[in-house]
Design a protein around this motif. Structure first.
Motif, mmCIF file in Angstrom:
data_model
loop_
_atom_site.group_PDB
_atom_site.id
_atom_site.type_symbol
_atom_site.label_atom_id
_atom_site.label_comp_id
_atom_site.label_asym_id
_atom_site.label_seq_id
_atom_site.Cartn_x
_atom_site.Cartn_y
_atom_site.Cartn_z
ATOM 1 N N UNK A 22 0.825 -0.994 -0.124
ATOM 2 C CA UNK A 22 0.036 -0.026 0.089
ATOM 3 C C UNK A 22 0.874 1.448 0.079
ATOM 4 N N UNK A 23 0.250 2.359 -0.263
ATOM 5 C CA UNK A 23 1.115 3.564 -0.266
ATOM 6 C C UNK A 23 1.757 3.929 1.119
ATOM 7 N N UNK A 24 0.821 3.466 2.150
ATOM 8 C CA UNK A 24 1.476 3.704 3.780
ATOM 9 C C UNK A 24 2.809 2.665 3.886
ATOM 10 N N UNK A 25 2.647 1.536 3.306
ATOM 11 C CA UNK A 25 3.876 0.502 3.045
ATOM 12 C C UNK A 25 4.939 1.135 2.725
ATOM 13 N N UNK A 26 4.808 1.647 1.262
ATOM 14 C CA UNK A 26 5.999 2.210 0.486
ATOM 15 C C UNK A 26 6.331 3.532 1.480
ATOM 16 N N UNK A 27 5.507 4.270 2.036
ATOM 17 C CA UNK A 27 6.397 5.471 2.818
ATOM 18 C C UNK A 27 7.113 4.789 3.904
ATOM 19 N N UNK A 28 6.646 3.766 4.741
ATOM 20 C CA UNK A 28 7.447 3.170 5.789
ATOM 21 C C UNK A 28 8.520 2.418 5.360
ATOM 22 N N UNK A 29 8.495 1.847 4.281
ATOM 23 C CA UNK A 29 9.675 1.221 3.724
ATOM 24 C C UNK A 29 10.946 2.067 3.205
ATOM 25 N N UNK A 30 10.480 3.184 2.509
ATOM 26 C CA UNK A 30 11.373 3.880 2.013
ATOM 27 C C UNK A 30 11.834 5.112 2.945
ATOM 28 N N UNK A 31 10.645 5.658 3.708
ATOM 29 C CA UNK A 31 10.881 6.720 4.490
ATOM 30 C C UNK A 31 11.511 6.397 5.974
ATOM 31 N N UNK A 32 10.909 5.406 6.565
ATOM 32 C CA UNK A 32 11.239 5.016 7.815
ATOM 33 C C UNK A 32 12.363 4.044 8.037
ATOM 34 N N UNK A 33 12.490 2.877 7.079
ATOM 35 C CA UNK A 33 13.514 2.020 7.138
ATOM 36 C C UNK A 33 14.577 2.161 6.414
ATOM 37 N N UNK A 34 14.340 2.980 5.422
ATOM 38 C CA UNK A 34 15.422 3.598 4.398
ATOM 39 C C UNK A 34 15.744 2.654 3.373
ATOM 40 N N UNK A 35 14.701 1.946 2.834
ATOM 41 C CA UNK A 35 14.788 0.758 1.744
ATOM 42 C C UNK A 35 15.334 1.786 0.503
ATOM 43 N N UNK A 36 16.254 1.034 -0.270
ATOM 44 C CA UNK A 36 17.175 1.518 -1.454
ATOM 45 C C UNK A 36 17.286 0.679 -2.581
ATOM 46 N N UNK A 37 16.965 -0.630 -2.114
ATOM 47 C CA UNK A 37 17.349 -1.722 -3.133
ATOM 48 C C UNK A 37 16.455 -2.939 -2.907
ATOM 49 N N UNK A 38 15.939 -3.339 -4.353
ATOM 50 C CA UNK A 38 15.039 -4.564 -4.316
ATOM 51 C C UNK A 38 15.809 -5.512 -5.037
ATOM 52 N N UNK A 39 15.800 -6.926 -4.572
ATOM 53 C CA UNK A 39 16.628 -7.947 -5.141
ATOM 54 C C UNK A 39 15.420 -8.984 -5.408
ATOM 55 N N UNK A 40 15.141 -9.193 -6.658
ATOM 56 C CA UNK A 40 13.933 -9.967 -6.934
ATOM 57 C C UNK A 40 14.267 -11.398 -7.714
ATOM 58 N N UNK A 41 13.891 -12.222 -6.841
ATOM 59 C CA UNK A 41 14.344 -13.632 -7.511
ATOM 60 C C UNK A 41 13.342 -14.481 -8.042
ATOM 61 N N UNK A 42 12.197 -13.718 -8.315
ATOM 62 C CA UNK A 42 11.306 -14.419 -9.127
ATOM 63 C C UNK A 42 11.554 -14.674 -10.525
ATOM 64 N N UNK A 43 10.749 -15.571 -11.654
ATOM 65 C CA UNK A 43 11.068 -15.680 -12.940
ATOM 66 C C UNK A 43 10.754 -14.544 -13.539
ATOM 67 N N UNK A 44 11.106 -14.370 -14.814
ATOM 68 C CA UNK A 44 10.938 -13.389 -15.825
ATOM 69 C C UNK A 44 9.152 -13.349 -15.805
ATOM 70 N N UNK A 45 8.535 -14.406 -16.189
ATOM 71 C CA UNK A 45 6.925 -14.490 -16.295
ATOM 72 C C UNK A 45 6.393 -14.132 -15.085
ATOM 73 N N UNK A 46 6.881 -14.426 -13.987
ATOM 74 C CA UNK A 46 6.112 -13.974 -12.470
ATOM 75 C C UNK A 46 6.009 -12.562 -12.647
ATOM 76 N N UNK A 47 7.199 -11.667 -12.900
ATOM 77 C CA UNK A 47 7.376 -10.344 -12.762
ATOM 78 C C UNK A 47 6.509 -9.786 -13.866
ATOM 79 N N UNK A 48 6.405 -10.323 -15.058
ATOM 80 C CA UNK A 48 5.796 -9.725 -15.858
ATOM 81 C C UNK A 48 4.016 -9.920 -15.905
ATOM 82 N N UNK A 49 3.821 -11.234 -15.270
ATOM 83 C CA UNK A 49 2.177 -11.391 -14.956
ATOM 84 C C UNK A 49 1.704 -10.766 -13.907
ATOM 85 N N UNK A 50 2.636 -10.377 -12.888
ATOM 86 C CA UNK A 50 2.209 -9.780 -11.838
ATOM 87 C C UNK A 50 2.308 -8.187 -11.899
#
Length: 277
Positions: free
Chosen positions: A47-75
């Motif tokens: 959610x928008x609140x989740x994003x604010x918490x992750x980026x603003x409070x926790x300081x998230x700067x990098x996402x490492x995605x282990x899913x397949x190409x198809x999973x990413x495109x379908x989602x």
């Protein structure tokens, strides 16, 4: 064994299996540092609140995605894709038709990649080494990541290592299997003992009912969720215990496996510094 189960969960509206790899004891008497590396299930429904918490409070700067190409495109594009401060790296741990070791056309508005009607058809058959044929299905799967996609296992750890300031999150669909293997190796490099790595892996069992229910709402994963009972999705401590034991027997431990596959002492030291003060 330490008791850090409740304090390590990151409770978000859009995920069910997000937790911090900080606060775990190490063999030299230290602890891993919170706010450096998180592990999670799919981030598409933040959610928008989740994003604010992750980026603003926790300081998230990098996402490492282990899913397949198809999973990413379908989602589809998750909300973190629209945050300029956050970088995304993609390292599929399953053998695919076509190799992508970074975010590719998924970053475009209209990716020109054809997918079959069933996304699993984009995966190549998984090979099982003769000496692993007697292992449990979960152990065989995890050894398959290491055997068939060692390049991307190392690539994911390298991405964590060079992520720079701020937190990184490692995730797949459920945040237990592919994520579990990569995080187990990272924790081992940081000096977290075998039994604590196993305990971290098994923590997903605490939220497995909610996790299965969440994935069942996605057309990408719904069939698998309804055709297997919750118990079959529940991680078992003995699975990770066995994988770590086999790495010890065959390579002298996770560090030995990593060294053999090009992630040597200098990079391991840098990864250790990411998780330690």
């Amino acid at each position: 064994m330490t008791s850090t189960r409740t304090g390590r969960w990151v409770r978000l509206d859009g995920t069910t299996n997000t937790r911090d790899l900080g606060g775990l004891p190490t063999t030299d008497g230290g602890r891993t540092v919170p706010g450096r590396i998180l592990r999670s299930d799919n981030l598409q429904t933040l959610t928008a609140n989740d994003v604010r918490r992750l980026v603003g409070e926790i300081g998230l700067r990098s996402v490492i995605d282990l899913r397949t190409t198809a999973e990413i495109l379908l989602e589809g594009r998750g909300p973190l894709r629209d945050v300029p401060e956050v970088t995304h790296r993609h390292f599929s741990l399953l053998p695919e038709r076509g190799h992508h070791t970074d975010v590719f056309a998924v970053e475009e508005d209209d990716p020109q990649i054809d997918l079959p009607a069933g996304w699993a058809e984009s995966l190549l058959p998984r090979q099982v080494a003769d000496h692993d044929a007697g292992e449990s299905p979960a152990v065989r799967s995890y050894l398959g990541y290491l055997g068939q996609r060692a390049d991307n296992v190392v690539g994911a750890l390298r991405a964590i290592t060079v992520a720079g300031d701020g937190a990184a999150v490692v995730h797949c669909a459920a945040g237990k299997d592919r994520t579990g293997v990569v995080c187990a190796l990272a924790l081992a490099v940081a000096g977290v003992p075998h039994e604590e790595i196993v305990a971290d892996y098994a923590m997903t069992a605490d939220v497995i009912d909610a996790l299965v229910a969440k994935l069942a709402t996605s057309p990408t994963y719904a069939d698998d969720m309804v055709t297997r009972d919750v118990a079959s999705h529940t991680p078992r401590a003995e699975t990770m215990d066995r994988v770590l034991t086999l790495l010890e027997e065959r390579h002298g431990g996770p560090a030995g496996w990593l060294d053999t596959h090009g992630f040597g002492a200098d990079e391991q030291a840098a990864l250790r510094a990411r998780l330690r003060d």
